[in-house]
Motif scaffolding. Sequence first.
Motif, PDB file in Angstrom:
ATOM      1  N   LEU A   1       1.339   9.739   3.953  1.00 26.76           N
ATOM      2  CA  LEU A   1       1.222  10.700   5.049  1.00 26.76           C
ATOM      3  C   LEU A   1       1.849  10.161   6.334  1.00 26.76           C
ATOM      4  CD1 LEU A   1      -2.427  12.021   4.498  1.00 26.76           C
ATOM      5  CD2 LEU A   1      -0.296  13.294   4.165  1.00 26.76           C
ATOM      6  N   ILE A   2       1.676   8.857   6.561  1.00 28.50           N
ATOM      7  CA  ILE A   2       2.241   8.237   7.766  1.00 28.50           C
ATOM      8  C   ILE A   2       3.754   8.085   7.628  1.00 28.50           C
ATOM      9  CG2 ILE A   2       2.301   6.132   9.167  1.00 28.50           C
ATOM     10  CD1 ILE A   2      -0.649   5.718   8.409  1.00 28.50           C
ATOM     11  N   PHE A   3       4.185   7.566   6.489  1.00 31.96           N
ATOM     12  CA  PHE A   3       5.610   7.310   6.260  1.00 31.96           C
ATOM     13  C   PHE A   3       6.210   8.463   5.469  1.00 31.96           C
ATOM     14  CE2 PHE A   3       3.721   3.195   7.007  1.00 31.96           C
ATOM     15  CZ  PHE A   3       4.641   2.573   7.820  1.00 31.96           C
ATOM     16  N   ASN A   4       6.428   9.539   6.155  1.00 34.03           N
ATOM     17  CA  ASN A   4       6.949  10.745   5.519  1.00 34.03           C
ATOM     18  C   ASN A   4       8.032  11.343   6.405  1.00 34.03           C
ATOM     19  OD1 ASN A   4       7.285  12.969   3.842  1.00 34.03           O
ATOM     20  ND2 ASN A   4       5.671  14.134   4.851  1.00 34.03           N
ATOM     21  N   GLY A   5       9.278  11.268   5.965  1.00 38.34           N
ATOM     22  CA  GLY A   5      10.361  11.819   6.762  1.00 38.34           C
ATOM     23  C   GLY A   5      11.527  10.848   6.908  1.00 38.34           C
ATOM     24  N   LYS A   6      12.329  11.078   7.943  1.00 40.82           N
ATOM     25  CA  LYS A   6      13.571  10.328   8.137  1.00 40.82           C
ATOM     26  C   LYS A   6      13.364   8.860   8.493  1.00 40.82           C
ATOM     27  CE  LYS A   6      16.607  13.595   7.425  1.00 40.82           C
ATOM     28  NZ  LYS A   6      17.590  13.502   6.314  1.00 40.82           N
TER      29      LYS A   6
ATOM     30  N   ASN B   1       0.810  -1.222   0.000  1.00 34.35           N
ATOM     31  CA  ASN B   1       0.000   0.000   0.000  1.00 34.35           C
ATOM     32  C   ASN B   1       0.843   1.272   0.000  1.00 34.35           C
ATOM     33  OD1 ASN B   1      -2.499  -1.367   0.040  1.00 34.35           O
ATOM     34  ND2 ASN B   1      -2.399  -1.611   2.263  1.00 34.35           N
ATOM     35  N   ARG B   2       2.126   1.149  -0.317  1.00 36.46           N
ATOM     36  CA  ARG B   2       3.053   2.269  -0.205  1.00 36.46           C
ATOM     37  C   ARG B   2       2.708   3.461  -1.104  1.00 36.46           C
ATOM     38  NH1 ARG B   2       5.005  -1.669  -3.266  1.00 36.46           N
ATOM     39  NH2 ARG B   2       6.052  -1.216  -5.255  1.00 36.46           N
ATOM     40  N   GLU B   3       1.955   3.234  -2.183  1.00 33.10           N
ATOM     41  CA  GLU B   3       1.624   4.316  -3.097  1.00 33.10           C
ATOM     42  C   GLU B   3       0.345   5.045  -2.695  1.00 33.10           C
ATOM     43  OE1 GLU B   3       3.621   5.367  -5.336  1.00 33.10           O
ATOM     44  OE2 GLU B   3       5.051   3.731  -5.060  1.00 33.10           O
TER      45      GLU B   3
END
Length: 213
Positions: free
Chosen positions: A189-194, A181-183
Amino acid sequence: MEDKEWIALWKSYDQKLDNNLILNRKNAEDITRIKIKSLLGSMKPLKIFTIVTGILWAVFVDTLIVATFHFASPFFLISAAIQVLLTKLAIGIYLYQMVLIYQTDISEPLLATQERIARLQSSTIWVTRFLFLQFPVWTTFYIGDGLLKNGGITWYVIQGIVTLTFTGLAVWFFVNIKYENREKQWFRLIFNGKEWEPVVKAMGMLREIESYR
């Protein structure tokens, strides 16, 4: 110049081109490996901060549970126990990720680096899934005997709706947070950043290295 000399000169030139191509590929691969090492290294500060904060929080909650064990509400004790258990599990995963990052060596075989980054990616997904399981306990930790006895039907209905909603969300996120579901927008929104982007970029660079070969 005779034909043999022309042929020898052509072969020599062709060999130089091949050697330069191999050297350029090797340099490109080395530079890409250094970039991968740098990307993974950029994740360290946030993970260290998260680990330290998580440990302090776990110690605080454990102390609170012990100090209030004989008089606190069962709802508080159970909620706190579940929350701190999931926090400790997350800390363990973050420590595991730090080991993976520190073990990454730019001179190691490509397959080993791929496997390590794949573990980082997978563990990042799992730690997020576990943390979402905390949702329901944040709606129950404050419930005490007073609320149970005097809350009234309205409170019971509202409390039930809120707890069931948060439980449903926790289960939904736990089931649906996966690489497939990565796309999707909510995943991004959840997986955004470092926590996520350096891993994704590193995986892409590894594919670049494969294309050099």
